[in-house]
Design an enzyme around this catalytic site. Structure first.
Site, short mmCIF file in Angstrom:
data_model
loop_
_atom_site.label_atom_id
_atom_site.label_comp_id
_atom_site.label_asym_id
_atom_site.label_seq_id
_atom_site.Cartn_x
_atom_site.Cartn_y
_atom_site.Cartn_z
N GLU A 172 41.07 30.37 34.04
CA GLU A 172 40.86 31.31 32.94
C GLU A 172 40.34 30.60 31.70
O GLU A 172 39.48 31.11 31.00
CB GLU A 172 42.16 32.06 32.61
CG GLU A 172 42.53 33.13 33.63
CD GLU A 172 41.52 34.27 33.70
OE1 GLU A 172 40.78 34.49 32.72
OE2 GLU A 172 41.44 34.93 34.75
N TYR A 229 44.70 37.90 25.91
CA TYR A 229 44.07 38.16 27.20
C TYR A 229 44.50 37.12 28.25
O TYR A 229 44.90 37.47 29.36
CB TYR A 229 42.52 38.17 27.09
CG TYR A 229 41.90 37.91 28.43
CD1 TYR A 229 41.91 38.92 29.40
CD2 TYR A 229 41.43 36.65 28.80
CE1 TYR A 229 41.42 38.68 30.68
CE2 TYR A 229 40.95 36.40 30.07
CZ TYR A 229 40.95 37.42 31.01
OH TYR A 229 40.49 37.17 32.27
N ASP A 233 39.45 42.08 29.24
CA ASP A 233 38.42 41.12 28.82
C ASP A 233 37.13 41.90 28.58
O ASP A 233 37.15 43.14 28.57
CB ASP A 233 38.24 40.03 29.89
CG ASP A 233 37.59 40.55 31.16
OD1 ASP A 233 37.50 41.80 31.32
OD2 ASP A 233 37.15 39.74 31.98
#
Ligand code: SF4
Length: 364
Positions: free
Chosen positions: A50, A133, A151
């Site tokens: 991520e 997020y 996102d």
């Protein structure tokens, strides 16, 4: 059909949310990309992926992810590494504060969480470099905990499903994502909506005919014009001129610890000066820089200019070189200058810009 003002946009009710979940999950199970972090989605692997994927395309991230995991397979190895080692593996990926934050977060987990990944959303969000997020994505994908995950892809899917054509508060997207989160298959569902945005509901040209959510989509019902966003403004590139001085002393290189330019990665750098105006002669600036470091004036040889781009900076570096082996040099003893073995300087110099400068200076 007109676009709707956000004040009258309703979050979907339960029935529509369930229908969306089923359609998107079915589609995801048949169409998902085989990405390395989807095999064994441990919190550590999901976290690394991520962070690498922020502002960076999947195809760029994949080889970096493999290399990073080969060197640092877990929190303990990452926490025990030096910043230089971490930055060396990150070199070329850009946005270098991400790597520094990964390293800091790993050290915190080693020290305060017994080397484990924290498992509450609040603890995850409290780590350096992890925002709302990323924390939600890790919690949902790796721990399978129902979390709204929003996102850019999810924001676009929601915008189009509701045919929103006005600016809406960010909270609206999180409330819609909260309403449709999946209690049982949280991990798959979070990835499914993001994958739908990445592969089907694409920014410039959505593939509506292949979309599993077509029957629920107000943009599709109202005409494709709602699906295509206004063109994005091009990012303005900034030209940067600088001089880099390579000083060799008996098989060693003089490196500085203080970073000359904050967007060039790495803890150690070659002596560098930004030329703030065209009136400054590069030869003079390089000579003055060498003199500041060595305390004496020495002749320099100009090597080829190096071009390099970092984020939105287009850099042109004039590289100068001197072999100062004949001088008795006394480097200032305040710890931010070092003499590094030429052969081992690659461990300290992690920026591609400085690697190119070294290559051009030492070539002959
Ligand atoms: Fe996006 Fe088209 Fe699917 Fe609507 S139908 S969600 S615009 S791909």
């Amino acid at each position: 059909m007109n676009g709707l003002d956000f004040k009258v946009i309703r979050i979907w009710g339960e029935k529509k949310n369930r229908e969306f979940q089923d359609l998107v999950l079915d589609w995801y199970r048949q169409n998902q990309r085989r990405l390395p972090w989807r095999r064994q989605p441990t919190p550590y692997r999901v976290w690394i992926s991520e962070v690498m994927l922020q502002q960076t395309q999947v195809k760029t991230v994949v080889p970096y992810f493999h290399r990073f995991l080969r060197c640092f397979p877990d929190i303990a190895t990452l926490a025990a590494a030096s910043e230089e080692e971490v930055m060396a593996l990150w070199a070329g990926l850009g946005y270098y504060s991400r790597a520094r934050n990964l390293h800091r977060a790993a050290m915190i987990m080693a020290r305060e969480f017994g080397g484990d990944f924290p498992c509450t959303l609040e603890e995850i969000e409290g780590l350096p470099g992890i925002g709302r997020y990323t924390a939600a994505a890790i919690h949902s994908i790796a721990f399978n905990c129902p979390q709204p995950v929003v996102d850019g892809n999810v924001r676009r899917v929601i915008t189009r499903l509701h045919a929103i054509t006005t600016k809406v508060p960010e909270d609206y997207f999180w409330r819609q994502a909260q309403a449709w989160q999946h209690n049982k298959y949280s991990s798959d569902f979070a990835q499914a909506v993001m994958e739908l945005g990445a592969l089907v509901c694409k920014p410039a040209a959505p593939l509506c005919s292949a979309c599993p959510a077509q029957s629920l989509c107000r943009s599709y019902a109202g005409g494709i014009q709602f699906c295509v966003p206004a063109p994005r403004l091009k990012r303005v590139l900034e030209n940067v001129d600088l001089v880099v001085v390579v000083l060799e002393w008996r098989g060693k290189l003089i490196l500085l610890k203080k970073r000359a330019i904050n967007y060039v990665p790495g803890e150690w750098s070659l002596p560098t000066k930004i030329l703030s105006t065209k009136n400054i002669k590069p030869e003079k600036a390089a000579k003055a820089l060498a003199q500041t470091i060595l305390g004496i004036s020495i002749p320099l040889v100009e090597k080829v200019a190096v071009r390099h781009s970092i984020t939105h900076h287009r850099i042109r570096a004039r590289v100068f070189y001197a072999d100062v082996g004949e001088y008795q040099i006394k480097l200032p003893a305040y710890g931010n200058i070092c003499l590094a073995e030429k052969s081992g300087s690659g461990r300290l110099i992690t920026s591609s810009l400085y690697k190119k400068a070294l290559c051009s200076a030492l070539r002959g």
